[in-house]
Design a protein around this motif. Structure first.
Motif, PDB file in Angstrom:
ATOM      1  N   MET A   1       0.831  -1.190   0.000  1.00 24.79           N
ATOM      2  CA  MET A   1       0.000   0.000   0.000  1.00 24.79           C
ATOM      3  C   MET A   1       0.871   1.248   0.000  1.00 24.79           C
ATOM      4  SD  MET A   1      -3.463   0.306   0.740  1.00 24.79           S
ATOM      5  CE  MET A   1      -4.501  -0.847  -0.062  1.00 24.79           C
ATOM      6  N   ALA A   2       0.369   2.263  -0.626  1.00 24.52           N
ATOM      7  CA  ALA A   2       1.065   3.550  -0.661  1.00 24.52           C
ATOM      8  C   ALA A   2       0.828   4.290   0.647  1.00 24.52           C
ATOM      9  CB  ALA A   2       0.557   4.378  -1.833  1.00 24.52           C
ATOM     10  N   LYS A   3       1.766   5.150   0.983  1.00 21.94           N
ATOM     11  CA  LYS A   3       1.614   5.977   2.172  1.00 21.94           C
ATOM     12  C   LYS A   3       1.321   7.401   1.745  1.00 21.94           C
ATOM     13  CE  LYS A   3       3.879   3.879   5.911  1.00 21.94           C
ATOM     14  NZ  LYS A   3       3.914   4.469   7.200  1.00 21.94           N
ATOM     15  N   VAL A   4       0.654   8.152   2.610  1.00 19.08           N
ATOM     16  CA  VAL A   4       0.409   9.566   2.379  1.00 19.08           C
ATOM     17  C   VAL A   4       0.824  10.345   3.620  1.00 19.08           C
ATOM     18  CG1 VAL A   4      -1.443   9.325   0.689  1.00 19.08           C
ATOM     19  CG2 VAL A   4      -2.002   9.336   3.088  1.00 19.08           C
ATOM     20  N   ARG A   5       1.297  11.547   3.388  1.00 18.85           N
ATOM     21  CA  ARG A   5       1.659  12.457   4.480  1.00 18.85           C
ATOM     22  C   ARG A   5       0.567  13.520   4.535  1.00 18.85           C
ATOM     23  NH1 ARG A   5       7.151  14.243   3.547  1.00 18.85           N
ATOM     24  NH2 ARG A   5       7.710  12.398   4.731  1.00 18.85           N
ATOM     25  N   ILE A   6      -0.080  13.642   5.700  1.00 22.05           N
ATOM     26  CA  ILE A   6      -1.181  14.584   5.874  1.00 22.05           C
ATOM     27  C   ILE A   6      -0.727  15.647   6.869  1.00 22.05           C
ATOM     28  CG2 ILE A   6      -3.606  14.852   6.495  1.00 22.05           C
ATOM     29  CD1 ILE A   6      -3.804  11.759   6.160  1.00 22.05           C
ATOM     30  N   THR A   7      -0.856  16.910   6.497  1.00 23.17           N
ATOM     31  CA  THR A   7      -0.488  18.025   7.362  1.00 23.17           C
ATOM     32  C   THR A   7      -1.698  18.920   7.540  1.00 23.17           C
ATOM     33  OG1 THR A   7       1.751  17.974   6.493  1.00 23.17           O
ATOM     34  CG2 THR A   7       1.101  19.958   7.675  1.00 23.17           C
ATOM     35  N   GLN A   8      -2.014  19.239   8.792  1.00 21.50           N
ATOM     36  CA  GLN A   8      -3.120  20.160   9.053  1.00 21.50           C
ATOM     37  C   GLN A   8      -2.628  21.572   8.798  1.00 21.50           C
ATOM     38  OE1 GLN A   8      -5.051  19.704  12.838  1.00 21.50           O
ATOM     39  NE2 GLN A   8      -6.263  21.553  12.579  1.00 21.50           N
ATOM     40  N   ILE A   9      -3.358  22.327   7.958  1.00 18.05           N
ATOM     41  CA  ILE A   9      -2.933  23.673   7.601  1.00 18.05           C
ATOM     42  C   ILE A   9      -3.892  24.747   8.085  1.00 18.05           C
ATOM     43  CG2 ILE A   9      -1.565  22.981   5.602  1.00 18.05           C
ATOM     44  CD1 ILE A   9      -3.977  23.753   3.854  1.00 18.05           C
ATOM     45  N   LYS A  10      -5.072  24.350   8.540  1.00 21.55           N
ATOM     46  CA  LYS A  10      -6.051  25.314   9.054  1.00 21.55           C
ATOM     47  C   LYS A  10      -6.622  24.815  10.370  1.00 21.55           C
ATOM     48  CE  LYS A  10      -7.528  27.550   4.837  1.00 21.55           C
ATOM     49  NZ  LYS A  10      -8.678  27.929   4.020  1.00 21.55           N
ATOM     50  N   GLY A  29      -4.728  17.665  14.964  1.00 18.73           N
ATOM     51  CA  GLY A  29      -5.380  18.414  16.028  1.00 18.73           C
ATOM     52  C   GLY A  29      -4.785  19.792  16.208  1.00 18.73           C
ATOM     53  N   LYS A  30      -3.572  19.991  15.753  1.00 21.80           N
ATOM     54  CA  LYS A  30      -2.938  21.302  15.829  1.00 21.80           C
ATOM     55  C   LYS A  30      -2.401  21.650  14.446  1.00 21.80           C
ATOM     56  CE  LYS A  30      -1.505  21.130  20.639  1.00 21.80           C
ATOM     57  NZ  LYS A  30      -0.413  21.318  21.581  1.00 21.80           N
ATOM     58  N   ILE A  31      -2.361  22.931  14.158  1.00 22.37           N
ATOM     59  CA  ILE A  31      -1.848  23.386  12.872  1.00 22.37           C
ATOM     60  C   ILE A  31      -0.382  22.967  12.735  1.00 22.37           C
ATOM     61  CG2 ILE A  31      -1.349  25.434  11.472  1.00 22.37           C
ATOM     62  CD1 ILE A  31      -3.793  26.738  12.743  1.00 22.37           C
ATOM     63  N   ASN A  32      -0.006  22.547  11.539  1.00 24.62           N
ATOM     64  CA  ASN A  32       1.338  22.087  11.167  1.00 24.62           C
ATOM     65  C   ASN A  32       1.695  20.719  11.735  1.00 24.62           C
ATOM     66  OD1 ASN A  32       1.956  24.281   9.514  1.00 24.62           O
ATOM     67  ND2 ASN A  32       2.676  25.489  11.245  1.00 24.62           N
ATOM     68  N   ARG A  33       0.785  20.021  12.359  1.00 25.57           N
ATOM     69  CA  ARG A  33       1.047  18.649  12.794  1.00 25.57           C
ATOM     70  C   ARG A  33       0.935  17.739  11.566  1.00 25.57           C
ATOM     71  NH1 ARG A  33      -1.522  16.784  18.225  1.00 25.57           N
ATOM     72  NH2 ARG A  33       0.160  18.110  18.939  1.00 25.57           N
ATOM     73  N   THR A  34       1.867  16.798  11.445  1.00 23.77           N
ATOM     74  CA  THR A  34       1.925  15.926  10.277  1.00 23.77           C
ATOM     75  C   THR A  34       1.903  14.471  10.705  1.00 23.77           C
ATOM     76  OG1 THR A  34       3.232  17.568   9.094  1.00 23.77           O
ATOM     77  CG2 THR A  34       3.319  15.327   8.260  1.00 23.77           C
ATOM     78  N   VAL A  35       1.183  13.650   9.946  1.00 23.61           N
ATOM     79  CA  VAL A  35       1.162  12.213  10.165  1.00 23.61           C
ATOM     80  C   VAL A  35       1.366  11.509   8.830  1.00 23.61           C
ATOM     81  CG1 VAL A  35      -0.329  12.270  12.200  1.00 23.61           C
ATOM     82  CG2 VAL A  35      -1.349  12.069   9.947  1.00 23.61           C
ATOM     83  N   GLU A  36       1.946  10.309   8.894  1.00 25.55           N
ATOM     84  CA  GLU A  36       2.082   9.456   7.710  1.00 25.55           C
ATOM     85  C   GLU A  36       1.237   8.213   7.945  1.00 25.55           C
ATOM     86  OE1 GLU A  36       6.068   8.519   6.631  1.00 25.55           O
ATOM     87  OE2 GLU A  36       6.656  10.636   6.519  1.00 25.55           O
ATOM     88  N   VAL A  37       0.319   7.953   7.029  1.00 24.93           N
ATOM     89  CA  VAL A  37      -0.589   6.813   7.170  1.00 24.93           C
ATOM     90  C   VAL A  37      -0.666   6.057   5.855  1.00 24.93           C
ATOM     91  CG1 VAL A  37      -2.004   7.831   8.998  1.00 24.93           C
ATOM     92  CG2 VAL A  37      -2.581   8.263   6.622  1.00 24.93           C
ATOM     93  N   GLU A  38      -1.087   4.793   5.946  1.00 25.85           N
ATOM     94  CA  GLU A  38      -1.326   3.994   4.745  1.00 25.85           C
ATOM     95  C   GLU A  38      -2.554   4.557   4.026  1.00 25.85           C
ATOM     96  OE1 GLU A  38       0.336   1.363   3.480  1.00 25.85           O
ATOM     97  OE2 GLU A  38       1.829   1.473   5.081  1.00 25.85           O
ATOM     98  N   GLN A  39      -2.485   4.584   2.719  1.00 27.72           N
ATOM     99  CA  GLN A  39      -3.611   5.077   1.948  1.00 27.72           C
ATOM    100  C   GLN A  39      -4.608   3.951   1.738  1.00 27.72           C
ATOM    101  OE1 GLN A  39      -2.562   7.067  -1.635  1.00 27.72           O
ATOM    102  NE2 GLN A  39      -4.663   7.307  -2.295  1.00 27.72           N
ATOM    103  N   THR A  40      -5.743   4.047   2.412  1.00 29.90           N
ATOM    104  CA  THR A  40      -6.827   3.082   2.268  1.00 29.90           C
ATOM    105  C   THR A  40      -8.072   3.855   1.835  1.00 29.90           C
ATOM    106  OG1 THR A  40      -7.548   3.344   4.556  1.00 29.90           O
ATOM    107  CG2 THR A  40      -5.878   1.648   4.136  1.00 29.90           C
ATOM    108  N   PRO A  41      -9.098   3.173   1.382  1.00 29.79           N
ATOM    109  CA  PRO A  41     -10.333   3.876   1.016  1.00 29.79           C
ATOM    110  C   PRO A  41     -10.922   4.672   2.188  1.00 29.79           C
ATOM    111  CG  PRO A  41     -10.370   1.673   0.118  1.00 29.79           C
ATOM    112  CD  PRO A  41      -9.163   1.750   1.010  1.00 29.79           C
TER     113      PRO A  41
END
Length: 59
Positions: A1-10, A29-41
């Motif tokens: 599975m591919a991974k995605v990096r998600i960053t909260q910007i607002k 939960g906070k601006i500029n916090r980043t997580v890497e997760v598996e891309q699932t539906p």
């Protein structure tokens, strides 16, 4: 599975409870916090619901 990096910007201030809960479920939960997760539906659906609050990078 591919991974995605998600960053909260607002902030989630003045957003509906469902959007706040989705941000928490993604591990944000906070601006500029980043997580890497598996891309699932399920993750892709959560990203679509809060796309205006986050930025997504495919890894």
């Amino acid at each position: 599975m591919a991974k995605v990096r998600i960053t909260q910007i607002k902030s989630t201030i003045d957003r509906p409870k469902k959007q706040k809960a989705t941000i928490q479920a993604l591990g944000l939960g906070k601006i500029n916090r980043t997580v890497e997760v598996e891309q699932t539906p399920q993750i892709r659906g959560m990203i679509n619901k809060v796309a205006h609050l986050v930025s997504v990078t495919e890894l």
